[in-house]
Design a protein around this motif. Structure first.
Motif, short mmCIF file in Angstrom:
data_model
loop_
_atom_site.label_atom_id
_atom_site.label_comp_id
_atom_site.label_asym_id
_atom_site.label_seq_id
_atom_site.Cartn_x
_atom_site.Cartn_y
_atom_site.Cartn_z
N ASP A 1 0.85 -1.19 0.00
CA ASP A 1 0.00 0.00 0.00
C ASP A 1 0.88 1.24 0.00
OD1 ASP A 1 -2.09 1.76 0.16
OD2 ASP A 1 -2.60 1.34 2.25
N PRO A 2 1.59 1.50 -1.11
CA PRO A 2 2.53 2.63 -1.15
C PRO A 2 1.88 3.97 -0.89
CG PRO A 2 2.88 1.15 -3.01
CD PRO A 2 1.60 0.72 -2.35
N ALA A 3 0.61 4.13 -1.28
CA ALA A 3 -0.05 5.43 -1.12
C ALA A 3 -0.18 5.81 0.35
CB ALA A 3 -1.42 5.41 -1.78
N ARG A 4 -0.27 4.81 1.23
CA ARG A 4 -0.42 5.08 2.66
C ARG A 4 0.84 5.71 3.23
NH1 ARG A 4 1.24 1.93 6.89
NH2 ARG A 4 0.29 2.33 8.92
N GLN A 5 1.98 5.39 2.63
CA GLN A 5 3.24 5.88 3.15
C GLN A 5 4.10 6.42 2.01
OE1 GLN A 5 4.42 2.19 5.10
NE2 GLN A 5 4.17 3.16 7.09
N SER A 6 3.62 7.48 1.40
CA SER A 6 4.35 8.03 0.26
C SER A 6 5.73 8.53 0.65
CB SER A 6 3.55 9.18 -0.37
OG SER A 6 3.29 10.20 0.59
N VAL A 7 5.96 8.75 1.95
CA VAL A 7 7.28 9.17 2.40
C VAL A 7 8.35 8.15 2.04
CG1 VAL A 7 7.06 8.13 4.71
CG2 VAL A 7 8.53 10.13 4.40
N HIS A 8 7.94 6.88 1.88
CA HIS A 8 8.91 5.82 1.58
C HIS A 8 9.02 5.51 0.09
CE1 HIS A 8 9.56 5.12 5.77
NE2 HIS A 8 8.36 4.67 6.01
N LEU A 9 8.47 6.36 -0.77
CA LEU A 9 8.52 6.09 -2.21
C LEU A 9 9.95 5.98 -2.75
CD1 LEU A 9 5.58 8.23 -3.65
CD2 LEU A 9 5.75 5.75 -3.52
N PRO A 10 10.92 6.75 -2.26
CA PRO A 10 12.28 6.55 -2.77
C PRO A 10 12.80 5.14 -2.52
CG PRO A 10 12.11 8.67 -1.68
CD PRO A 10 10.83 7.94 -1.40
N TRP A 11 12.49 4.59 -1.35
CA TRP A 11 12.89 3.21 -1.06
C TRP A 11 12.12 2.22 -1.93
CZ3 TRP A 11 9.69 -0.63 1.05
CH2 TRP A 11 10.33 -1.84 1.34
N ILE A 12 10.82 2.42 -2.09
CA ILE A 12 10.00 1.52 -2.90
C ILE A 12 10.53 1.47 -4.33
CG2 ILE A 12 7.70 1.16 -3.89
CD1 ILE A 12 6.56 2.39 -1.32
N LYS A 13 10.85 2.63 -4.90
CA LYS A 13 11.36 2.66 -6.27
C LYS A 13 12.69 1.93 -6.37
CE LYS A 13 9.07 7.02 -7.50
NZ LYS A 13 9.29 8.46 -7.84
N ALA A 14 13.50 2.02 -5.33
CA ALA A 14 14.81 1.38 -5.36
C ALA A 14 14.71 -0.14 -5.30
CB ALA A 14 15.67 1.89 -4.21
N VAL A 15 13.75 -0.67 -4.51
CA VAL A 15 13.72 -2.12 -4.28
C VAL A 15 12.72 -2.86 -5.15
CG1 VAL A 15 14.46 -1.75 -1.90
CG2 VAL A 15 12.02 -2.05 -2.39
N ARG A 16 11.77 -2.16 -5.74
CA ARG A 16 10.73 -2.86 -6.50
C ARG A 16 11.29 -3.77 -7.60
NH1 ARG A 16 5.73 0.67 -7.65
NH2 ARG A 16 5.07 -0.17 -5.63
N PRO A 17 12.32 -3.35 -8.35
CA PRO A 17 12.85 -4.26 -9.38
C PRO A 17 13.44 -5.56 -8.81
CG PRO A 17 13.57 -2.01 -9.78
CD PRO A 17 12.97 -2.03 -8.41
N ARG A 18 13.76 -5.58 -7.53
CA ARG A 18 14.39 -6.76 -6.92
C ARG A 18 13.37 -7.79 -6.45
NH1 ARG A 18 18.50 -3.40 -2.88
NH2 ARG A 18 18.90 -1.66 -4.30
N LEU A 19 12.10 -7.41 -6.39
CA LEU A 19 11.09 -8.28 -5.80
C LEU A 19 10.79 -9.50 -6.65
CD1 LEU A 19 8.60 -5.57 -4.49
CD2 LEU A 19 10.39 -6.76 -3.21
N ALA A 20 10.99 -9.40 -7.96
CA ALA A 20 10.64 -10.51 -8.85
C ALA A 20 11.43 -11.76 -8.53
CB ALA A 20 10.88 -10.09 -10.31
N GLU A 21 12.59 -11.63 -7.93
CA GLU A 21 13.43 -12.78 -7.62
C GLU A 21 13.10 -13.40 -6.27
OE1 GLU A 21 17.46 -11.57 -7.96
OE2 GLU A 21 17.28 -10.92 -10.06
N LEU A 22 12.14 -12.84 -5.55
CA LEU A 22 11.81 -13.31 -4.21
C LEU A 22 10.44 -13.96 -4.18
CD1 LEU A 22 12.95 -10.13 -2.25
CD2 LEU A 22 14.25 -12.24 -2.54
N ASP A 23 10.27 -14.95 -3.33
CA ASP A 23 8.96 -15.57 -3.10
C ASP A 23 8.41 -15.03 -1.79
OD1 ASP A 23 6.71 -17.05 -2.83
OD2 ASP A 23 7.70 -19.02 -2.80
N LEU A 24 7.52 -14.06 -1.90
CA LEU A 24 6.98 -13.39 -0.72
C LEU A 24 5.51 -13.74 -0.48
CD1 LEU A 24 8.53 -9.83 -1.30
CD2 LEU A 24 9.45 -11.70 0.09
#
Length: 321
Positions: free
Chosen positions: A31-54
């Motif tokens: 829910d990125p919209a709830r915490q837009s303050v963390h968008l820089p971190w979300i943008k940095a890590v989102r490409p890495r999520l495809a390799e993880l089973d979450l």
């Protein structure tokens, strides 16, 4: 609502948890919209999520509502090690895993059923998923989060020492109300009564911000509250040093002096300033010799703060235009 006896107030302690931040960050991803303050971190890590089973983690940690408590055991030391916290999750009794999984709502019921059917296997898989997620998406950012949480704990500890529980809880969060005997937390929560003889743990959080959270039996009573200054978390580098101050004592020392508006340690300053601990230590020595900063021992650490002279010098400098 908790009823705090004098001995309970005396046992209030602060701690912060890399595991709690890691788990809360999984909610941030959903829910990125709830915490837009963390968008820089979300943008940095989102490409890495495809390799993880979450999948199982997301099932146990929905975007809102209850998340499985066994994933966030209350910190048992002021600064727990991530690996040690992960071991505590790994040792969760299977029946507790199954019970808490059943309480989670709003996620994939098939995954929850699989966890409940084999809780021992599930906790092993979930622990490994947390480790992989930490290494891929969080470990490199932890020093930055650590510095913010550390500054908050030092600030609140001083507040508790100077003004007691009344001053501490009055400034903690609007959802927290201290009556002098009862600690009332504005959260859906069924427990009413006293603590369990093991004190109250106060845990600041950046990734659960701006909400509060509570944990109680069978866990130690814990109140998770939003850290102050979260808006500065993803700023690039330290704030610019005022020109006059930088010309007088040097730019790095000026930046450190400004950062000492809140008490902090050498290691936290080093991470924030992008300097080595040795360099920060040398600058702090010069500031201390000049009467602008002072160190004080808190537990096993030395915490530095500005002196009144340092406050006056920092306040009297105009920023560079």
């Amino acid at each position: 609502m908790w009823v705090l006896k004098p001995e309970d107030v005396a046992r209030i302690r602060f701690a912060f948890s890399p595991l709690w931040e890691l788990v809360a960050s999984l909610r941030t991803l959903q829910d990125p919209a709830r915490q837009s303050v963390h968008l820089p971190w979300i943008k940095a890590v989102r490409p890495r999520l495809a390799e993880l089973d979450l999948a199982e983690l997301f099932a146990l940690i929905p975007p809102k509502g209850y998340l499985a408590d066994f994933l966030t055991p209350p910190p048992d030391t002021p600064l727990p090690d991530f690996a040690a916290e992960l071991d505590r999750v790994r040792l969760t009794p299977p029946d507790r895993v199954a019970t808490e999984a059943r309480h989670v709502k709003g996620t994939d019921p098939a995954i929850i059923d699989r966890i409940v059917a084999d809780p021992a296997g599930a906790v092993a898989r979930v622990t490994e998923a947390l480790r992989a997620y930490w290494e891929a998406c969080f470990a490199e950012f932890w020093p930055r989060v650590y510095g913010l949480l550390e500054r908050d704990v030092l600030r609140r500890s001083r507040q508790l020492a100077q003004g007691g529980a009344k001053a501490l809880f009055a400034a903690l969060d609007p959802a927290v109300n201290w009556t002098g005997e009862q600690l009332i937390v504005d959260r859906p929560w069924c427990e009413t009564g006293g603590l369990h003889g093991d004190g109250l743990v106060l845990v600041p959080t950046a990734f659960y911000w701006p909400s509060v959270a509570v944990m109680s039996a069978p866990y130690q009573s814990t109140l998770v509250y939003p850290v102050l200054g979260v808006g500065t978390l993803w700023e690039q580098g330290p704030p610019p040093a005022p020109g006059a101050l930088a010309a007088l004592i040097g730019r790095s020392r000026a930046q450190i002096l400004l950062a000492l508006a809140e008490p902090t340690t050498t290691s936290a300053l080093a991470g924030r300033m992008s300097l080595t601990p040795g360099a920060v230590s040398q600058h702090l020595g010069v500031l201390s010799d000049g009467g602008l900063a002072v160190g004080m021992r808190v537990g096993k650490q030395v915490v530095y703060r500005r002196t009144p002279t340092g406050d006056a010098l920092a306040a009297g400098s105009a920023p560079v235009s």
